[in-house]
Design an enzyme around this catalytic site. Structure first.
Site, PDB file in Angstrom:
ATOM      1  CB  SER A  49      -0.625  -1.749   5.843  1.00  0.00           C
ATOM      2  OG  SER A  49       0.558  -1.939   6.023  1.00  0.00           O
ATOM      3  CG  HIS A  90       0.475  -5.297   1.923  1.00  0.00           C
ATOM      4  ND1 HIS A  90       0.016  -3.996   1.433  1.00  0.00           N
ATOM      5  CD2 HIS A  90       0.286  -4.073   3.428  1.00  0.00           C
ATOM      6  CE1 HIS A  90       0.104  -2.675   2.304  1.00  0.00           C
ATOM      7  NE2 HIS A  90       0.319  -2.811   2.771  1.00  0.00           N
ATOM      8  CG  ASP A 115      -1.336  -3.651  -1.630  1.00  0.00           C
ATOM      9  OD1 ASP A 115      -0.358  -3.791  -1.512  1.00  0.00           O
ATOM     10  OD2 ASP A 115      -1.538  -2.621  -0.756  1.00  0.00           O
TER      11      ASP A 115
END
EC number: 3.4.21.89
Lengths: 172, 231
Positions: A49, A90, A115
């Site tokens: 990701s 992230h 998210d």
């Protein structure tokens, strides 16, 4: 192996050596954990990701102390979703407020949306204590061994078998 | 002492030591390369605040700000042999307000939200970017054997539509005052420390010049019979 039984002192020394190696490694890990104030100061990237920055198998060094400034937008952070054990790496894209109660929103570079769906039900934002560290250092590829071990558990048995074989052969 | 097992162990140990030293050398070489990032201009070109929902099925209604901007920047000095990618992002920052509506000016960046970002890969990591095989082949051919093309770090955007429409946890964005746009970058190395833009000069790394836009206020909600409000 039989020779070591006849020489218990040598066997005890070998055992102590082995224990010393294990405890040194453990203390180094825990020492790093204390310095960085993070429960897991070195993490392996598990998903894609954050590509193309991080690939699966890369090693990240975390830092969890806000000495000079607060965790701000643009930092790559590792957090655990409430009550789940999977750390997610992230980037922080939004921050509202200051201090420990500031609301943070994260998003993976390679994801189209943020998210919000990954957070717990009813949770729209993260707060600072959800974050277990921000990424400060990066080493490529090194962590791929741990991914292979977790995805192919038979590799663990093979590795332990080889290590056992090495120990036995060395004694003779 | 000379069994093949011992030799393999020694070779492997030597390999890891050498790899570690080379990696440390590459990571430290980053501090020797000078950085001179310059922003020539960053300004907003169009502002809108619209009502919308976070998702299709959600019943919450929130206000979203759409901030179009123009950017002219030269970040080519940030690319070195150790650069994997450059992550450039523009944030909108504004101070928080008390419940009565007064602005708390002491912290002008209490609220920050990324409105636009871009990933610029270095030639060494082009194969990892999300591009198809034909484009990749062309890119590789054009970059093979040459130093990193400076145009990789040059950004020239006119009236760029933002990637993200931003909102506030309170749901209100209309008529927010003292909003500024700020450009940031994050250099991702192949080995070493991740670095962001800094506020002071560190040795050969100069601070970012001119990455802040002028202050502006967001307009009121766009009504159906009114035109767009410009700053």
């Amino acid at each position: 192996m039989l020779s070591s039984l006849q020489n218990p002192r040598q066997a005890a020394a070998q055992l102590m050596n082995f224990g010393l190696i294990l405890t040194t490694a453990f203390m180094m890990w825990k020492g790093l954990s204390v310095i960085t104030d993070s429960p897991s100061p070195i993490v392996v990237v598990l998903s894609g990701s954050m590509e193309p920055a991080f690939q699966r198998g890369d090693l990240l060094l975390l830092w969890n102390r806000n000495i000079l400034s607060e965790t701000s937008v643009g930092e790559v952070v590792v957090y655990n979703v409430k009550d789940k054990d999977i750390p997610i790496v992230h980037r922080v894209v939004r921050k509202f407020g200051v201090g420990p109660a500031a609301k943070l929103l994260t998003k993976g570079d390679n994801n189209l949306s943020d998210d919000t769906e990954l957070y717990a039900r009813g949770q729209d934002y993260l707060v600072r204590k959800d974050i277990i560290g921000s990424v400060v250092g990066y080493i490529p590829f090194v962590g791929y061994v741990t991914i292979m071990l977790s995805e192919h558990p038979w590799l663990k048995t093979v590795m332990l078998g080889i290590m056992g074989l090495v120990v036995v052969l060395q004694r003779e | 002492m000379y069994s093949s097992l011992v030799r393999i162990q020694n070779t492997f140990g030597f390999f890891t030591t050498v790899a570690f030293v080379v990696a440390a050398f590459v990571a430290l070489s980053d501090f020797v390369a000078p950085r001179t990032p310059v922003i020539h201009s960053l300004k907003t070109t169009n502002l809108q605040v619209v009502r919308g929902r976070p998702h299709y099925y959600s019943s919450k209604k929130e206000e979203y700000a759409i901030i179009k901007f123009s950017l002219d920047a030269d970040l080519s000095s940030l690319f070195t042999w150790n650069t994997k990618q450059l992550f450039v992002y523009i944030t909108a920052e504004w101070p928080s307000t008390t419940p009565s509506g007064a602005t708390i000016a002491s912290n002008a960046t209490a609220n920050q939200a990324v409105i636009w970002d871009s990933i610029i890969t270095a030639p060494s990591s082009d194969h990892l970017a999300n591009i198809g095989p034909a484009t990749l082949k062309k890119l590789k051919k054009s970059a093979a054997g040459k130093p990193i093309d400076p145009s990789r770090g040059k950004l020239s955007l006119k009236n760029q539509r933002p990637k993200y429409q931003i909102t506030h946890p309170s749901g209100k964005m209309a008529s927010t005052e003292d909003v500024t746009l700020r450009l940031h970058y994050n250099v991702q190395p192949w080995v070493g420390l991740l670095t962001w833009n800094q506020n002071v000069d560190y040795g050969r790394w100069l601070k970012l010049q001119g990455g802040l836009s002028k202050k502006f206020n967001l307009p009121a909600l766009k009504k159906k019979d009114e035109g767009k409000a410009k700053s």
